[in-house]
Design a protein around this motif. Structure first.
Motif, mmCIF file in Angstrom:
data_model
loop_
_atom_site.group_PDB
_atom_site.id
_atom_site.type_symbol
_atom_site.label_atom_id
_atom_site.label_comp_id
_atom_site.label_asym_id
_atom_site.label_seq_id
_atom_site.Cartn_x
_atom_site.Cartn_y
_atom_site.Cartn_z
ATOM 1 N N LEU A 87 4.355 0.404 -15.492
ATOM 2 C CA LEU A 87 5.674 -0.178 -15.730
ATOM 3 C C LEU A 87 5.921 -0.389 -17.223
ATOM 4 O O LEU A 87 7.031 -0.192 -17.700
ATOM 5 C CB LEU A 87 5.808 -1.510 -14.981
ATOM 6 C CG LEU A 87 7.113 -2.277 -15.170
ATOM 7 C CD1 LEU A 87 8.297 -1.478 -14.624
ATOM 8 C CD2 LEU A 87 7.025 -3.632 -14.483
ATOM 9 N N LYS A 88 4.880 -0.746 -17.947
ATOM 10 C CA LYS A 88 5.014 -0.953 -19.395
ATOM 11 C C LYS A 88 5.396 0.346 -20.101
ATOM 12 O O LYS A 88 6.156 0.337 -21.057
ATOM 13 C CB LYS A 88 3.711 -1.494 -19.983
ATOM 14 C CG LYS A 88 3.362 -2.872 -19.481
ATOM 15 C CD LYS A 88 1.996 -3.298 -19.961
ATOM 16 C CE LYS A 88 1.603 -4.622 -19.338
ATOM 17 N NZ LYS A 88 0.237 -5.005 -19.666
ATOM 18 N N ARG A 89 4.883 1.461 -19.604
ATOM 19 C CA ARG A 89 5.156 2.759 -20.219
ATOM 20 C C ARG A 89 6.403 3.432 -19.646
ATOM 21 O O ARG A 89 7.023 4.271 -20.303
ATOM 22 C CB ARG A 89 3.958 3.692 -20.022
ATOM 23 C CG ARG A 89 2.710 3.272 -20.768
ATOM 24 C CD ARG A 89 1.584 4.285 -20.610
ATOM 25 N NE ARG A 89 1.107 4.416 -19.231
ATOM 26 C CZ ARG A 89 0.199 3.633 -18.663
ATOM 27 N NH1 ARG A 89 -0.317 2.636 -19.339
ATOM 28 N NH2 ARG A 89 -0.186 3.834 -17.426
ATOM 29 N N THR A 90 6.742 3.078 -18.405
ATOM 30 C CA THR A 90 7.845 3.736 -17.707
ATOM 31 C C THR A 90 8.758 2.682 -17.076
ATOM 32 O O THR A 90 8.688 2.431 -15.870
ATOM 33 C CB THR A 90 7.294 4.680 -16.613
ATOM 34 O OG1 THR A 90 6.223 5.453 -17.141
ATOM 35 C CG2 THR A 90 8.373 5.600 -16.083
ATOM 36 N N ILE B 281 10.706 2.626 -13.494
ATOM 37 C CA ILE B 281 10.152 2.357 -12.165
ATOM 38 C C ILE B 281 10.293 0.880 -11.774
ATOM 39 O O ILE B 281 9.770 0.468 -10.744
ATOM 40 C CB ILE B 281 8.678 2.798 -12.048
ATOM 41 C CG1 ILE B 281 7.767 1.968 -12.960
ATOM 42 C CG2 ILE B 281 8.537 4.282 -12.284
ATOM 43 C CD1 ILE B 281 6.288 2.185 -12.713
ATOM 44 N N GLN B 282 11.027 0.108 -12.567
ATOM 45 C CA GLN B 282 11.132 -1.326 -12.300
ATOM 46 C C GLN B 282 11.656 -1.649 -10.901
ATOM 47 O O GLN B 282 11.380 -2.709 -10.354
ATOM 48 C CB GLN B 282 12.006 -2.004 -13.341
ATOM 49 C CG GLN B 282 13.475 -1.651 -13.230
ATOM 50 C CD GLN B 282 14.310 -2.409 -14.232
ATOM 51 O OE1 GLN B 282 13.921 -3.454 -14.703
ATOM 52 N NE2 GLN B 282 15.459 -1.860 -14.562
ATOM 53 N N ASP B 283 12.390 -0.730 -10.287
ATOM 54 C CA ASP B 283 12.945 -0.990 -8.955
ATOM 55 C C ASP B 283 12.076 -0.451 -7.815
ATOM 56 O O ASP B 283 12.495 -0.411 -6.664
ATOM 57 C CB ASP B 283 14.353 -0.408 -8.855
ATOM 58 C CG ASP B 283 14.383 1.109 -8.982
ATOM 59 O OD1 ASP B 283 13.350 1.721 -9.313
ATOM 60 O OD2 ASP B 283 15.460 1.688 -8.752
ATOM 61 N N GLU B 284 10.857 -0.067 -8.118
ATOM 62 C CA GLU B 284 9.953 0.548 -7.140
ATOM 63 C C GLU B 284 9.809 -0.274 -5.848
ATOM 64 O O GLU B 284 9.754 0.281 -4.756
ATOM 65 C CB GLU B 284 8.570 0.758 -7.761
ATOM 66 C CG GLU B 284 7.557 1.400 -6.844
ATOM 67 C CD GLU B 284 7.858 2.855 -6.523
ATOM 68 O OE1 GLU B 284 7.406 3.330 -5.468
ATOM 69 O OE2 GLU B 284 8.542 3.525 -7.320
ATOM 70 N N TYR B 285 9.744 -1.584 -5.963
ATOM 71 C CA TYR B 285 9.518 -2.439 -4.799
ATOM 72 C C TYR B 285 10.778 -3.156 -4.321
ATOM 73 O O TYR B 285 10.704 -3.990 -3.414
ATOM 74 C CB TYR B 285 8.438 -3.477 -5.113
ATOM 75 C CG TYR B 285 7.111 -2.892 -5.540
ATOM 76 C CD1 TYR B 285 6.504 -1.884 -4.814
ATOM 77 C CD2 TYR B 285 6.459 -3.354 -6.679
ATOM 78 C CE1 TYR B 285 5.287 -1.352 -5.203
ATOM 79 C CE2 TYR B 285 5.240 -2.839 -7.070
ATOM 80 C CZ TYR B 285 4.649 -1.833 -6.328
ATOM 81 O OH TYR B 285 3.442 -1.311 -6.712
#
Length: 93
Positions: free
Chosen positions: A26-29, A32-36
């Motif tokens: 998440l720190k690098r990408t 993807i913050q909405d993955e869950y």
């Protein structure tokens, strides 16, 4: 539901649940913050119902074990309980 609630749910998902172990990614990408999100939004809705805590724990365990195919790991129950507790707390505030 407002953006503040979604952000709180994301924080819970990443800090307490994170069944896939993507926190470092998440720190690098950030994309993807909405993955869950879909799982946490469903948990949030369950939190407003009778027996919400137990329903959320069961739901998160099933998602991790069966839907994601990760099986049950030694910390699965603890993470699911902590996540359920945090979700119930923001739902009742």
């Amino acid at each position: 539901m407002n953006e503040d609630t979604i952000e709180k749910l994301r924080e819970i998902g990443w800090l307490q649940w994170d069944p896939i172990g993507l926190r470092e990614e998440l720190k690098r990408t950030p994309s993807i913050q909405d993955e869950y999100d879909r799982y946490l939004l469903a948990a949030y809705e369950m939190a407003g119902s009778e027996g919400g805590f137990s329903k959320i724990v069961t739901y998160l365990l099933e998602i991790e074990k069966d839907y994601m195919g990760l099986g049950e790991r030694p910390d699965s129950l603890l993470r699911s309980r902590e996540t359920a507790s945090a979700v119930v707390k923001i739902r009742t505030v």
